[in-house]
Design a protein around this motif. Structure first.
Motif, mmCIF file in Angstrom:
data_model
loop_
_atom_site.group_PDB
_atom_site.id
_atom_site.type_symbol
_atom_site.label_atom_id
_atom_site.label_comp_id
_atom_site.label_asym_id
_atom_site.label_seq_id
_atom_site.Cartn_x
_atom_site.Cartn_y
_atom_site.Cartn_z
ATOM 1 N N LEU A 1 2.121 2.870 8.591
ATOM 2 C CA LEU A 1 0.550 2.226 7.691
ATOM 3 C C LEU A 1 0.784 0.873 8.764
ATOM 4 N N TYR A 2 1.787 -0.211 8.767
ATOM 5 C CA TYR A 2 2.384 -0.600 10.227
ATOM 6 C C TYR A 2 1.240 -1.228 10.775
ATOM 7 N N LEU B 1 1.082 -1.424 0.189
ATOM 8 C CA LEU B 1 -0.047 0.243 -0.045
ATOM 9 C C LEU B 1 1.279 1.135 0.279
ATOM 10 N N GLY B 2 1.484 1.477 1.115
ATOM 11 C CA GLY B 2 2.414 2.159 0.786
ATOM 12 C C GLY B 2 3.556 2.533 -0.682
ATOM 13 N N ASN B 3 3.623 1.233 -1.075
ATOM 14 C CA ASN B 3 4.011 1.896 -2.664
ATOM 15 C C ASN B 3 3.509 2.406 -3.884
ATOM 16 N N LYS B 4 2.598 2.339 -3.549
ATOM 17 C CA LYS B 4 1.354 2.033 -4.917
ATOM 18 C C LYS B 4 0.474 3.525 -4.377
ATOM 19 N N TYR B 5 -0.027 3.955 -3.074
ATOM 20 C CA TYR B 5 0.023 5.048 -2.675
ATOM 21 C C TYR B 5 0.714 6.047 -2.223
ATOM 22 N N GLU C 1 -10.045 5.139 5.910
ATOM 23 C CA GLU C 1 -8.851 5.761 6.696
ATOM 24 C C GLU C 1 -7.513 6.553 6.338
ATOM 25 N N ASN C 2 -7.969 5.380 5.193
ATOM 26 C CA ASN C 2 -6.552 6.399 3.525
ATOM 27 C C ASN C 2 -7.210 7.109 2.455
ATOM 28 N N ASN C 3 -8.379 6.684 2.415
ATOM 29 C CA ASN C 3 -9.170 6.710 0.933
ATOM 30 C C ASN C 3 -8.625 6.003 -0.083
#
Length: 226
Positions: A42-43, A31-35, A65-67
């Motif tokens: 996030l973790y 998710l971090g890389n994608k967004y 929470e992060n859309n």
């Protein structure tokens, strides 16, 4: 006389939360890389949600929470496909070595998503340490513990009497009632940490004996009355 020791896996032979947290890191990395988000944050949020409300909707909450526009099933697949580095408890390693040297047959019976459980088994390197492993989900969820099938299959594999086998687990909700129902000896390990350390149920659900570490098995097995 006990001739075979059959173990649960999660929170019996290793600390299962280690797998959960390491798998969270893989989802957070994705998710971090994608967004373009801080994957450590996030973790840590996933970890916080786990501690506050347990498993269930953690990925849903993170996405809300992060859309994040994500298919939760895909995130679950990332989680389930992870093969993090895991370690057996020290007493687990030593008791398995001791038992094999002393002629005991060794088995593992574990519930949970088949893919996840086999990934854990691979990460722990436990296949070479025991004679047989049964992941109950390979038969179907209806055969998860306390269903008796896995216990009976293990006994048949060993070609032993039921009374010659002992089952060691941590969860009284399901680990012992099936094993006791077919006449196996049952032992509950209550470690310092784990999902079920504070769970205590009626006698029919509990094991015949309780221990706090696997080294206690050596003394128990030396008792002719066990």
């Amino acid at each position: 006389m006990i001739k075979a020791l059959i173990f649960d896996l999660d929170d019996t032979l290793y600390y299962e939360k280690e797998y959960v947290l390491e798998a969270f890191k893989e989802v957070a990395h994705y998710l971090g890389n994608k967004y373009k988000k801080d994957e450590e944050k996030l973790y840590l949020r996933m970890k916080q949600l786990l501690e506050e409300s347990g498993r269930g909707k953690i990925f849903n909450v993170i996405c809300e929470e992060n859309n994040f526009d994500e298919d939760i099933v895909e995130l679950i697949d990332i989680y389930r496909n992870s093969v993090p580095k895991l370690e057996l408890y020290e007493d687990s390693i030593e008791i398995l070595i001791w038992a094999r040297k002393n002629g005991y047959r060794l088995g593992v019976i574990t519930d949970g998503c088949s893919k996840v459980q086999w990934n854990k088994i691979q990460a722990l390197g436990i296949e070479k340490m025991v004679d047989k492993i049964i992941v109950t989900d390979d038969f179907g969820k209806e055969f998860w513990k306390p269903n008796k099938k896995s216990y009976l299959d293990m006994i048949e594999f060993f070609k032993l009497e039921k009374k010659e086998c002992a089952y060691i687990g941590d969860n009284p909700n399901k680990d012992f009632i099936g094993a006791k129902g077919i006449g196996m000896k049952t032992i509950r390990i209550i470690r310092e940490k784990g999902d079920h350390i504070n769970t205590f149920l009626d006698e029919k659900y509990e094991a015949d004996l309780n221990i706090i570490n696997l080294f206690e098995l050596i003394k128990l097995l030396g008792n002719k009355e066990f």
